[in-house]
Design a protein around this motif. Structure first.
Motif, PDB file in Angstrom:
ATOM      1  N   ALA A 188      -2.051   7.661   7.156  1.00 25.96           N
ATOM      2  CA  ALA A 188      -2.771   8.038   5.987  1.00 25.96           C
ATOM      3  C   ALA A 188      -4.168   8.524   6.358  1.00 25.96           C
ATOM      4  O   ALA A 188      -5.183   7.826   6.207  1.00 25.96           O
ATOM      5  CB  ALA A 188      -2.989   6.887   4.947  1.00 25.96           C
ATOM      6  N   PRO A 189      -4.386   9.641   7.188  1.00 28.48           N
ATOM      7  CA  PRO A 189      -5.608   9.805   8.001  1.00 28.48           C
ATOM      8  C   PRO A 189      -6.912  10.130   6.947  1.00 28.48           C
ATOM      9  O   PRO A 189      -8.065   9.552   7.618  1.00 28.48           O
ATOM     10  CB  PRO A 189      -5.360  11.180   8.850  1.00 28.48           C
ATOM     11  CG  PRO A 189      -4.277  11.699   8.193  1.00 28.48           C
ATOM     12  CD  PRO A 189      -3.391  10.397   7.572  1.00 28.48           C
TER      13      PRO A 189
ATOM     14  N   SER B  85       0.802  -1.371   0.087  1.00 30.63           N
ATOM     15  CA  SER B  85      -0.022   0.076  -0.050  1.00 30.63           C
ATOM     16  C   SER B  85       0.892   1.410   0.051  1.00 30.63           C
ATOM     17  O   SER B  85       0.355   2.083  -0.262  1.00 30.63           O
ATOM     18  CB  SER B  85      -0.832   0.164   1.140  1.00 30.63           C
ATOM     19  OG  SER B  85      -0.144  -0.103   2.387  1.00 30.63           O
ATOM     20  N   VAL B  86       2.218   1.331   0.180  1.00 28.51           N
ATOM     21  CA  VAL B  86       2.946   2.649   0.378  1.00 28.51           C
ATOM     22  C   VAL B  86       3.433   2.537  -0.811  1.00 28.51           C
ATOM     23  O   VAL B  86       3.834   1.830  -1.776  1.00 28.51           O
ATOM     24  CB  VAL B  86       4.068   2.457   1.504  1.00 28.51           C
ATOM     25  CG1 VAL B  86       3.265   2.280   2.709  1.00 28.51           C
ATOM     26  CG2 VAL B  86       4.979   1.415   1.405  1.00 28.51           C
ATOM     27  N   HIS B  87       4.041   3.975  -1.224  1.00 25.48           N
ATOM     28  CA  HIS B  87       4.360   4.437  -2.557  1.00 25.48           C
ATOM     29  C   HIS B  87       5.740   4.134  -2.772  1.00 25.48           C
ATOM     30  O   HIS B  87       6.594   5.168  -2.833  1.00 25.48           O
ATOM     31  CB  HIS B  87       4.090   6.031  -2.686  1.00 25.48           C
ATOM     32  CG  HIS B  87       4.223   6.468  -3.938  1.00 25.48           C
ATOM     33  ND1 HIS B  87       3.574   5.998  -5.083  1.00 25.48           N
ATOM     34  CD2 HIS B  87       5.062   7.604  -4.443  1.00 25.48           C
ATOM     35  CE1 HIS B  87       3.972   6.757  -6.114  1.00 25.48           C
ATOM     36  NE2 HIS B  87       4.875   7.775  -5.822  1.00 25.48           N
ATOM     37  N   SER B  88       6.166   2.920  -3.156  1.00 23.84           N
ATOM     38  CA  SER B  88       7.536   2.478  -3.300  1.00 23.84           C
ATOM     39  C   SER B  88       7.660   1.019  -3.738  1.00 23.84           C
ATOM     40  O   SER B  88       6.610   0.509  -3.678  1.00 23.84           O
ATOM     41  CB  SER B  88       8.373   2.507  -1.824  1.00 23.84           C
ATOM     42  OG  SER B  88       9.407   1.812  -2.045  1.00 23.84           O
ATOM     43  N   PRO B  89       8.637   0.845  -4.848  1.00 24.94           N
ATOM     44  CA  PRO B  89       8.753  -0.533  -5.465  1.00 24.94           C
ATOM     45  C   PRO B  89       8.969  -1.714  -4.527  1.00 24.94           C
ATOM     46  O   PRO B  89       8.975  -2.674  -4.835  1.00 24.94           O
ATOM     47  CB  PRO B  89       9.706  -0.016  -6.798  1.00 24.94           C
ATOM     48  CG  PRO B  89      10.423   0.902  -6.248  1.00 24.94           C
ATOM     49  CD  PRO B  89       9.699   1.811  -5.282  1.00 24.94           C
ATOM     50  N   TRP B  90       9.768  -1.073  -3.321  1.00 21.59           N
ATOM     51  CA  TRP B  90      10.284  -2.061  -2.613  1.00 21.59           C
ATOM     52  C   TRP B  90       9.437  -3.076  -1.811  1.00 21.59           C
ATOM     53  O   TRP B  90       9.779  -4.245  -1.565  1.00 21.59           O
ATOM     54  CB  TRP B  90      11.555  -1.547  -1.597  1.00 21.59           C
ATOM     55  CG  TRP B  90      12.731  -1.041  -2.799  1.00 21.59           C
ATOM     56  CD1 TRP B  90      13.225   0.366  -3.084  1.00 21.59           C
ATOM     57  CD2 TRP B  90      13.726  -1.729  -3.328  1.00 21.59           C
ATOM     58  NE1 TRP B  90      13.866   0.266  -3.634  1.00 21.59           N
ATOM     59  CE2 TRP B  90      14.626  -1.109  -4.111  1.00 21.59           C
ATOM     60  CE3 TRP B  90      14.091  -3.191  -3.290  1.00 21.59           C
ATOM     61  CZ2 TRP B  90      15.575  -1.246  -4.704  1.00 21.59           C
ATOM     62  CZ3 TRP B  90      15.097  -3.508  -3.915  1.00 21.59           C
ATOM     63  CH2 TRP B  90      15.838  -2.745  -4.831  1.00 21.59           C
TER      64      TRP B  90
ATOM     65  N   PRO C 188       0.892   9.193  -3.776  1.00 16.28           N
ATOM     66  CA  PRO C 188       2.079   9.477  -2.684  1.00 16.28           C
ATOM     67  C   PRO C 188       1.863   9.303  -1.327  1.00 16.28           C
ATOM     68  O   PRO C 188       0.640   9.407  -0.943  1.00 16.28           O
ATOM     69  CB  PRO C 188       2.343  10.940  -2.864  1.00 16.28           C
ATOM     70  CG  PRO C 188       1.917  11.055  -4.576  1.00 16.28           C
ATOM     71  CD  PRO C 188       0.814  10.226  -4.563  1.00 16.28           C
ATOM     72  N   ASP C 189       2.729   8.894  -0.408  1.00 14.77           N
ATOM     73  CA  ASP C 189       2.446   8.906   0.964  1.00 14.77           C
ATOM     74  C   ASP C 189       2.460  10.294   1.579  1.00 14.77           C
ATOM     75  O   ASP C 189       2.951  11.134   1.172  1.00 14.77           O
ATOM     76  CB  ASP C 189       3.488   7.931   1.679  1.00 14.77           C
ATOM     77  CG  ASP C 189       3.704   6.484   1.159  1.00 14.77           C
ATOM     78  OD1 ASP C 189       2.729   6.099   0.969  1.00 14.77           O
ATOM     79  OD2 ASP C 189       4.769   6.075   0.773  1.00 14.77           O
ATOM     80  N   SER C 190       1.811  10.226   2.653  1.00 12.83           N
ATOM     81  CA  SER C 190       1.660  11.638   3.387  1.00 12.83           C
ATOM     82  C   SER C 190       3.202  11.733   3.942  1.00 12.83           C
ATOM     83  O   SER C 190       4.060  11.141   4.090  1.00 12.83           O
ATOM     84  CB  SER C 190       1.064  11.270   4.695  1.00 12.83           C
ATOM     85  OG  SER C 190       1.494  10.471   5.744  1.00 12.83           O
TER      86      SER C 190
ATOM     87  N   VAL D  77       0.851  -9.896  -7.080  1.00 14.11           N
ATOM     88  CA  VAL D  77       1.422  -8.891  -6.345  1.00 14.11           C
ATOM     89  C   VAL D  77       1.046  -7.490  -6.706  1.00 14.11           C
ATOM     90  O   VAL D  77       1.435  -7.034  -7.667  1.00 14.11           O
ATOM     91  CB  VAL D  77       2.964  -9.046  -5.915  1.00 14.11           C
ATOM     92  CG1 VAL D  77       3.192  -7.775  -5.100  1.00 14.11           C
ATOM     93  CG2 VAL D  77       3.181 -10.373  -5.361  1.00 14.11           C
ATOM     94  N   GLY D  78       0.582  -6.485  -5.904  1.00 14.51           N
ATOM     95  CA  GLY D  78       0.104  -5.197  -6.432  1.00 14.51           C
ATOM     96  C   GLY D  78       1.058  -4.159  -5.584  1.00 14.51           C
ATOM     97  O   GLY D  78       1.778  -4.623  -4.676  1.00 14.51           O
ATOM     98  N   CYS D  79       1.124  -2.972  -6.281  1.00  9.65           N
ATOM     99  CA  CYS D  79       2.061  -1.898  -5.954  1.00  9.65           C
ATOM    100  C   CYS D  79       1.343  -0.778  -5.807  1.00  9.65           C
ATOM    101  O   CYS D  79       0.691  -0.514  -6.778  1.00  9.65           O
ATOM    102  CB  CYS D  79       3.303  -1.908  -6.560  1.00  9.65           C
ATOM    103  SG  CYS D  79       4.622  -0.722  -6.072  1.00  9.65           S
TER     104      CYS D  79
END
Length: 313
Positions: free
Chosen positions: A185-186, A49-54, A80-82, A73-75
């Motif tokens: 991620a409020p 769920s976070v904005h990164s390929p890792w 963008p993250d907060s 697997v989803g990405c």
């Protein structure tokens, strides 16, 4: 614990994970694989769920090492993250384990493996599923679930296909602060808890259920789950970590309550205020929300969780 889950129904689960800033996500994915091997869960997919390929690369590495290259697997490519989350991640560069996991399984590296876009994968998996058959277990940020609901037809798709959302958050009754996953991620958390059309089970348990120390005694030294715990724990011998995410996965598979380790509250509704990052429980209306509580001691619960964590190796 052999045989304790015999005869339980198989739950179809999509795991939504940040897989980055805490090693219990790695433990939770191993628990999910153990449940799949026991016949208690069908892993429809895993979405980072976070904005990164890792994180997706780390998930792929673990799936490959556990002999499940078929798991989609989803990405999060697009959302963008907060700033709060980015600051949190930047404070712990030496404790992030996903890159080390992917480097141990090179075919999982971002230049060799291209995961699906996360929201598109959600839609594909739900469209293929039978009505009312899917449990989503969210042990990370709710960013992509909010985007799924916002897309044309997304809410209707969720209402038709999803029977339960399990969200790991410290959403204790009657009020408080739900902690990391919602606070990072409020706006997404507020939207999902207000607009989700099917029941929600909030899982705040696991803070005092410490696991990980048994891994070094029970699995090989090149084990990826052990790598995650050692990396996050800074190499501390006998490192143990809270088991929030593993317990949420066991709850999603309907194993935790059936095994007598947890119970759910009376139905209500949790209301999250994104400005103050606080929550309160109200009277039930619409789809019910429940809060989970442990019914066994932390030590008993830890032994139960670790039996699943080590079983897949």
């Amino acid at each position: 614990q052999t045989g304790i889950t015999d005869g339980y129904l198989m739950e179809t689960i999509i795991l939504d994970t940040d897989f980055e800033t805490d090693c219990d996500d790695a433990g939770a994915l191993c628990v999910l694989h153990a449940l799949a091997r026991r016949g208690n869960a069908a892993i429809a997919g895993v979405i980072a769920s976070v904005h990164s390929p890792w994180p997706a690369a780390g998930v792929r590495a673990l799936n490959l090492r556990l002999g499940r290259p078929d798991i989609p697997v989803g990405c999060n490519f697009d959302y963008p993250d907060s700033g709060r989350y980015r600051q949190h991640r930047e404070r712990m560069p030496d404790r992030l384990y996903h890159r080390a996991m992917a480097e141990a399984v090179p075919e999982a590296l971002p230049d060799r493996f291209r995961p699906e876009e996360g929201v598109a994968l959600y839609r594909r998996l739900l469209e293929q599923a039978e009505d009312g058959s899917v449990t989503i277990c969210a042990i990370g940020l709710l960013t992509l679930l909010a985007e799924l609901l916002r897309q044309p037809g997304g809410r209707e798709l969720v209402a038709r296909k999803v029977k339960l959302l399990v969200s790991m958050a410290n959403g204790v009754r009657p009020e408080g602060r739900p902690g990391f996953n919602w606070e990072m991620a409020p706006e997404a958390a507020a939207f999902v808890t207000a607009e989700w059309p099917t029941p929600i089970l909030v899982s705040p348990i696991g803070g005092d259920v410490l696991t990980g120390a048994e891994l070094a005694r029970r699995v090989a030294a090149d084990n990826l789950e052990l790598l995650a715990y050692r990396k996050f724990g800074g190499g501390t011998p006998g490192f143990r970590r809270s088991s929030w995410d593993q317990l949420a996965v066991l709850a999603a598979a309907d194993v935790l309550e059936r095994s007598g380790f947890a119970a759910r509250s009376e139905p209500g509704r949790i209301v999250f205020d994104p400005a103050g990052c606080s929550h309160r429980w109200t009277e039930p209306h619409g789809a019910p929300h429940w809060c989970l509580s442990l019914t066994r001691s932390p030590d008993e619960s830890a032994a139960f969780v670790e039996s699943f964590m080590a079983e897949v190796w």
